[in-house]
Scaffold this motif. Sequence first.
Motif, PDB file in Angstrom:
ATOM      1  N   ARG A 133       0.827  -1.207   0.000  1.00 49.22           N
ATOM      2  CA  ARG A 133       0.000   0.000   0.000  1.00 49.22           C
ATOM      3  C   ARG A 133       0.859   1.254   0.000  1.00 49.22           C
ATOM      4  NH1 ARG A 133      -3.776  -1.464   5.055  1.00 49.22           N
ATOM      5  NH2 ARG A 133      -1.794  -2.378   5.696  1.00 49.22           N
ATOM      6  N   ARG A 137       0.799   4.428  -2.568  1.00 49.72           N
ATOM      7  CA  ARG A 137       0.703   5.784  -2.021  1.00 49.72           C
ATOM      8  C   ARG A 137       1.807   6.681  -2.602  1.00 49.72           C
ATOM      9  NH1 ARG A 137       0.175   5.273   4.032  1.00 49.72           N
ATOM     10  NH2 ARG A 137      -1.661   4.153   3.257  1.00 49.72           N
ATOM     11  N   GLU A 169      -5.529   0.314  -0.793  1.00 46.14           N
ATOM     12  CA  GLU A 169      -5.074   1.697  -0.661  1.00 46.14           C
ATOM     13  C   GLU A 169      -6.185   2.676  -0.986  1.00 46.14           C
ATOM     14  OE1 GLU A 169      -2.918   5.117   0.021  1.00 46.14           O
ATOM     15  OE2 GLU A 169      -2.713   3.065   0.766  1.00 46.14           O
TER      16      GLU A 169
END
Length: 299
Positions: A133, A137, A169
Amino acid sequence: MKSLLRPRPARFIALALLGVLAVAAVIAYRNVRAARAVLHPARQPLKPVAEGVLAGRTDVVLRTRDGLALRGWYVPSRNRAAVVVMHGFAENRTQMLFEAEVLSRAGYGVLLFDSRGHGESEGDLVTWGDREREDLRAAVDFLSHRDDVEPSRLGVLGFSMGGTTAMLEALDDERLKAVAAAGAYPSLEADTRYSYGRWGPLSVQPALWTLRLSGVDVDAVDPMKRLCDLKGRPLLLINGDVDEYAPAFLQDALFQAACEPKTYWVVPGAHHGEYAKKAPEEYAHHLRDFFNAALLSGS
């Protein structure tokens, strides 16, 4: 006089128990080894890119908030929208060249990169969506500061592990306005139980323990539990009807857990990742239509 050679019932029971324990130990050991292997897959070299594919791409380096450098390519946007494209387990960015080219030709900025522990990126532990994740990001951070991209027009397309990561995410990052996941698993525990479940808990639990002891937050990799938290952002699920890694019953459960707007396209005759092989025109059509409606409507 009773024969001294005749085994007593207690001896039979003891031998049987020893046999059961031996078999259990072998099964557990094999599944621990298998689970360790999927945490540290062999890196695959990047495949050659055909001339004319992803024209105008540039090399980029993404920096994750936990300190890793991820290497990738970026093709600038011509329509003010951009899509992050994420590969699957034990692969690299070149696995997604078809998808990236389709979106780039449609005018989208396209960012492909090697996830941690894959390809040319840093990292030596693959966590099946948990720490990945952070990779996504970092990609969204990159696109959000591009002059050619409107930050309110960002989407993500992920395959397999990349698809599960994309959903995870997006649930916490509202900058992602559209999510497409192909061949994704609804949760890491469900996928582990399917993959290692031949002997039930005897084979599943050692695999889960190995993941947890290696630092993977298994319980956190569960997008199905929270899919409605996308809060009106569209979701596209894609799967092959003969996919042995992402079976229909898991994909169906994932779709049922999602809230509208949602779309589910099943590719006839497709195994894991064979969407472009079995139905290239339809696949390209679904991707373009989905992101056009989600990211370009009202532009």
